[in-house]
Design a protein around this motif. Sequence first.
Motif, PDB file in Angstrom:
ATOM      1  N   PHE A  22       0.833  -1.200   0.000  1.00  0.00           N
ATOM      2  CA  PHE A  22       0.000   0.000   0.000  1.00  0.00           C
ATOM      3  C   PHE A  22       0.868   1.251   0.000  1.00  0.00           C
ATOM      4  CE2 PHE A  22      -2.658   3.263   1.944  1.00  0.00           C
ATOM      5  CZ  PHE A  22      -3.873   3.071   1.316  1.00  0.00           C
ATOM      6  N   GLY A  23       1.933   1.246   0.835  1.00  0.00           N
ATOM      7  CA  GLY A  23       2.838   2.388   0.888  1.00  0.00           C
ATOM      8  C   GLY A  23       3.590   2.592  -0.418  1.00  0.00           C
ATOM      9  N   SER A  24       4.040   1.500  -1.043  1.00  0.00           N
ATOM     10  CA  SER A  24       4.749   1.622  -2.320  1.00  0.00           C
ATOM     11  C   SER A  24       3.818   2.115  -3.418  1.00  0.00           C
ATOM     12  CB  SER A  24       5.355   0.270  -2.710  1.00  0.00           C
ATOM     13  OG  SER A  24       4.345  -0.707  -2.918  1.00  0.00           O
ATOM     14  N   ARG A  25       2.545   1.770  -3.328  1.00  0.00           N
ATOM     15  CA  ARG A  25       1.577   2.251  -4.316  1.00  0.00           C
ATOM     16  C   ARG A  25       1.414   3.769  -4.213  1.00  0.00           C
ATOM     17  NH1 ARG A  25      -4.843   0.506  -4.985  1.00  0.00           N
ATOM     18  NH2 ARG A  25      -5.227   1.806  -6.816  1.00  0.00           N
ATOM     19  N   CYS A 104      -2.720  14.566  17.094  1.00  0.00           N
ATOM     20  CA  CYS A 104      -3.152  14.482  15.698  1.00  0.00           C
ATOM     21  C   CYS A 104      -3.450  13.040  15.281  1.00  0.00           C
ATOM     22  CB  CYS A 104      -2.082  15.079  14.785  1.00  0.00           C
ATOM     23  SG  CYS A 104      -1.903  16.875  14.956  1.00  0.00           S
ATOM     24  N   ALA A 105      -2.696  12.090  15.833  1.00  0.00           N
ATOM     25  CA  ALA A 105      -2.986  10.680  15.549  1.00  0.00           C
ATOM     26  C   ALA A 105      -4.381  10.321  16.046  1.00  0.00           C
ATOM     27  CB  ALA A 105      -1.932   9.787  16.196  1.00  0.00           C
ATOM     28  N   GLY A 106      -4.729  10.827  17.225  1.00  0.00           N
ATOM     29  CA  GLY A 106      -6.054  10.537  17.758  1.00  0.00           C
ATOM     30  C   GLY A 106      -7.163  11.185  16.963  1.00  0.00           C
ATOM     31  N   LYS A 107      -6.925  12.402  16.493  1.00  0.00           N
ATOM     32  CA  LYS A 107      -7.973  13.137  15.779  1.00  0.00           C
ATOM     33  C   LYS A 107      -7.973  12.836  14.290  1.00  0.00           C
ATOM     34  CE  LYS A 107      -9.618  17.846  14.866  1.00  0.00           C
ATOM     35  NZ  LYS A 107      -9.668  17.704  13.403  1.00  0.00           N
ATOM     36  N   ILE A 108      -6.796  12.898  13.666  1.00  0.00           N
ATOM     37  CA  ILE A 108      -6.719  12.833  12.211  1.00  0.00           C
ATOM     38  C   ILE A 108      -6.721  11.394  11.699  1.00  0.00           C
ATOM     39  CG2 ILE A 108      -5.308  13.430  10.213  1.00  0.00           C
ATOM     40  CD1 ILE A 108      -4.298  15.842  11.859  1.00  0.00           C
ATOM     41  N   ALA A 109      -5.864  10.539  12.293  1.00  0.00           N
ATOM     42  CA  ALA A 109      -5.795   9.154  11.815  1.00  0.00           C
ATOM     43  C   ALA A 109      -7.139   8.448  11.984  1.00  0.00           C
ATOM     44  CB  ALA A 109      -4.695   8.399  12.559  1.00  0.00           C
ATOM     45  N   SER A 110      -7.784   8.672  13.122  1.00  0.00           N
ATOM     46  CA  SER A 110      -9.089   8.038  13.329  1.00  0.00           C
ATOM     47  C   SER A 110     -10.122   8.590  12.357  1.00  0.00           C
ATOM     48  CB  SER A 110      -9.554   8.262  14.768  1.00  0.00           C
ATOM     49  OG  SER A 110      -9.725   9.649  15.038  1.00  0.00           O
ATOM     50  N   GLY A 111     -10.045   9.915  12.085  1.00  0.00           N
ATOM     51  CA  GLY A 111     -10.991  10.510  11.141  1.00  0.00           C
ATOM     52  C   GLY A 111     -10.816   9.968   9.734  1.00  0.00           C
ATOM     53  N   ILE A 112      -9.558   9.854   9.298  1.00  0.00           N
ATOM     54  CA  ILE A 112      -9.299   9.304   7.965  1.00  0.00           C
ATOM     55  C   ILE A 112      -9.731   7.848   7.893  1.00  0.00           C
ATOM     56  CG2 ILE A 112      -7.479   8.677   6.324  1.00  0.00           C
ATOM     57  CD1 ILE A 112      -5.946  11.154   7.221  1.00  0.00           C
ATOM     58  N   GLY A 113      -9.385   7.062   8.922  1.00  0.00           N
ATOM     59  CA  GLY A 113      -9.760   5.656   8.937  1.00  0.00           C
ATOM     60  C   GLY A 113     -11.262   5.462   8.903  1.00  0.00           C
ATOM     61  N   ALA A 114     -11.987   6.263   9.692  1.00  0.00           N
ATOM     62  CA  ALA A 114     -13.443   6.138   9.733  1.00  0.00           C
ATOM     63  C   ALA A 114     -14.076   6.611   8.423  1.00  0.00           C
ATOM     64  CB  ALA A 114     -13.992   6.942  10.905  1.00  0.00           C
ATOM     65  N   GLU A 115     -13.572   7.719   7.873  1.00  0.00           N
ATOM     66  CA  GLU A 115     -14.142   8.263   6.638  1.00  0.00           C
ATOM     67  C   GLU A 115     -13.959   7.303   5.463  1.00  0.00           C
ATOM     68  OE1 GLU A 115     -13.863  12.300   3.862  1.00  0.00           O
ATOM     69  OE2 GLU A 115     -12.257  11.822   5.297  1.00  0.00           O
ATOM     70  N   LEU A 116     -12.733   6.846   5.269  1.00  0.00           N
ATOM     71  CA  LEU A 116     -12.481   5.932   4.149  1.00  0.00           C
ATOM     72  C   LEU A 116     -13.128   4.576   4.393  1.00  0.00           C
ATOM     73  CD1 LEU A 116      -8.781   6.691   3.127  1.00  0.00           C
ATOM     74  CD2 LEU A 116     -10.901   7.733   2.338  1.00  0.00           C
ATOM     75  N   GLY A 117     -13.165   4.153   5.672  1.00  0.00           N
ATOM     76  CA  GLY A 117     -13.828   2.895   5.987  1.00  0.00           C
ATOM     77  C   GLY A 117     -15.307   2.946   5.660  1.00  0.00           C
ATOM     78  N   ALA A 118     -15.954   4.070   5.969  1.00  0.00           N
ATOM     79  CA  ALA A 118     -17.379   4.219   5.656  1.00  0.00           C
ATOM     80  C   ALA A 118     -17.594   4.242   4.143  1.00  0.00           C
ATOM     81  CB  ALA A 118     -17.912   5.503   6.285  1.00  0.00           C
ATOM     82  N   MET A 119     -16.682   4.898   3.425  1.00  0.00           N
ATOM     83  CA  MET A 119     -16.795   4.918   1.969  1.00  0.00           C
ATOM     84  C   MET A 119     -16.594   3.529   1.375  1.00  0.00           C
ATOM     85  SD  MET A 119     -14.794   8.470   1.033  1.00  0.00           S
ATOM     86  CE  MET A 119     -15.265   8.391  -0.697  1.00  0.00           C
ATOM     87  N   LYS A 120     -15.713   2.751   1.997  1.00  0.00           N
ATOM     88  CA  LYS A 120     -15.477   1.385   1.522  1.00  0.00           C
ATOM     89  C   LYS A 120     -16.703   0.509   1.762  1.00  0.00           C
ATOM     90  CE  LYS A 120     -12.744  -2.091   0.225  1.00  0.00           C
ATOM     91  NZ  LYS A 120     -12.124  -2.193  -1.114  1.00  0.00           N
ATOM     92  N   VAL A 121     -17.273   0.617   2.953  1.00  0.00           N
ATOM     93  CA  VAL A 121     -18.427  -0.212   3.315  1.00  0.00           C
ATOM     94  C   VAL A 121     -19.647   0.124   2.458  1.00  0.00           C
ATOM     95  CG1 VAL A 121     -20.071  -0.685   5.167  1.00  0.00           C
ATOM     96  CG2 VAL A 121     -17.630  -0.644   5.653  1.00  0.00           C
ATOM     97  N   GLY A 209      -0.982   9.769   8.166  1.00  0.00           N
ATOM     98  CA  GLY A 209      -1.842   9.698   6.988  1.00  0.00           C
ATOM     99  C   GLY A 209      -1.841   8.337   6.336  1.00  0.00           C
ATOM    100  N   LEU A 210      -0.670   7.707   6.252  1.00  0.00           N
ATOM    101  CA  LEU A 210      -0.563   6.406   5.595  1.00  0.00           C
ATOM    102  C   LEU A 210      -1.325   5.333   6.359  1.00  0.00           C
ATOM    103  CD1 LEU A 210       0.738   4.724   3.311  1.00  0.00           C
ATOM    104  CD2 LEU A 210       2.698   4.362   4.825  1.00  0.00           C
ATOM    105  N   ILE A 211      -1.170   5.300   7.665  1.00  0.00           N
ATOM    106  CA  ILE A 211      -1.839   4.265   8.461  1.00  0.00           C
ATOM    107  C   ILE A 211      -3.348   4.469   8.476  1.00  0.00           C
ATOM    108  CG2 ILE A 211      -2.107   3.369  10.814  1.00  0.00           C
ATOM    109  CD1 ILE A 211       0.929   4.004  11.166  1.00  0.00           C
ATOM    110  N   GLY A 212      -3.792   5.721   8.656  1.00  0.00           N
ATOM    111  CA  GLY A 212      -5.227   5.991   8.627  1.00  0.00           C
ATOM    112  C   GLY A 212      -5.838   5.641   7.282  1.00  0.00           C
ATOM    113  N   SER A 213      -5.151   5.990   6.195  1.00  0.00           N
ATOM    114  CA  SER A 213      -5.664   5.688   4.859  1.00  0.00           C
ATOM    115  C   SER A 213      -5.678   4.183   4.595  1.00  0.00           C
ATOM    116  CB  SER A 213      -4.797   6.384   3.800  1.00  0.00           C
ATOM    117  OG  SER A 213      -4.840   7.786   3.960  1.00  0.00           O
ATOM    118  N   TYR A 214      -4.625   3.494   5.028  1.00  0.00           N
ATOM    119  CA  TYR A 214      -4.554   2.046   4.803  1.00  0.00           C
ATOM    120  C   TYR A 214      -5.683   1.322   5.532  1.00  0.00           C
ATOM    121  CZ  TYR A 214      -3.019  -2.769   5.451  1.00  0.00           C
ATOM    122  OH  TYR A 214      -2.974  -4.138   5.509  1.00  0.00           O
ATOM    123  N   LYS A 215      -5.884   1.664   6.781  1.00  0.00           N
ATOM    124  CA  LYS A 215      -6.917   0.980   7.558  1.00  0.00           C
ATOM    125  C   LYS A 215      -8.310   1.262   7.019  1.00  0.00           C
ATOM    126  CE  LYS A 215      -4.636  -1.425  10.498  1.00  0.00           C
ATOM    127  NZ  LYS A 215      -4.773  -2.886  10.500  1.00  0.00           N
ATOM    128  N   GLY A 216      -8.550   2.486   6.574  1.00  0.00           N
ATOM    129  CA  GLY A 216      -9.857   2.812   6.028  1.00  0.00           C
ATOM    130  C   GLY A 216     -10.060   2.238   4.640  1.00  0.00           C
TER     131      GLY A 216
END
Length: 256
Positions: A22-25, A104-121, A209-216
């Motif tokens: 995912f990171g190399s992509r 920022c990890a608590g606010k931003i990473a969770s927000g990115i993970g939840a947002e992209l996760g919801a879009m995925k679902v 950003g990478l971890i939040g995006s990957y998880k979501g």
Amino acid sequence: MYATLKNRALVFLNEVGEFSIFGSRFFKEIIKSPFQVNEFIRQCYVIGYKSLPLVTITAFIMGLVLTIQSRPTMTKFGAESWLPSMVSLSLIREIAPVITALICAGKIASGIGAELGAMKVTEQIDAMEVSAINPFNYLVVTRILATTFMIPLLVIYADLIGIFGGYIGYNVKGSIGIYRYFSAVFEHLEFIDLLPAVIKTFFFGFFIGLIGSYKGFTASNGTASVGIAANESVVIASLSIFLIDMITVQITDLFF
């Protein structure tokens, strides 16, 4: 028990492999056109500007509490005049970058993970692919770049607010003018104290950003996976911050 440990090890290694792919992509997609400028600017606004109130409060309290807690010890050794320098160096070199990144990890990473996760679902990402839109370029690249550039700016801002909080804390049980205080701060502060601290914040932002995006982006089906993606984003991003900080401290100790 051996089989259980083996299965967990295989799951962990598989996760590391998928994360690496995912990171190399990301590095492949970043050079592809078109670059989503509008989405990047919007993410900078969401990640940077909307995090200012939380960062301001946190940084001010850090400087205030550190000064108040350190004052008795410094006074005991007759080094009260060094208090502004000690607080500013502690904030700039270690405390402000790490604490701000964790916030920022608590606010931003969770927000990115939840947002992209919801879009995925809800299959919004699949709909983007059907519409001939590259979802990775639009959703992932812009968010990772935004966190990479915004976290260092937030940390520098936190440094200034934290030093000002130290000024307020110094005047709780003493009296010093703001010009004299900042003169004492910059008396022992050098550029080499700021450079390593700022450099590592780029890595903090990138992995947040990478971890939040990957998880979501890789969330499984089901609404429960959205919460799991957000939770794992915070935990893993926070652990990565400590790991990066440990590595950068060792490198800084060798070269600086």
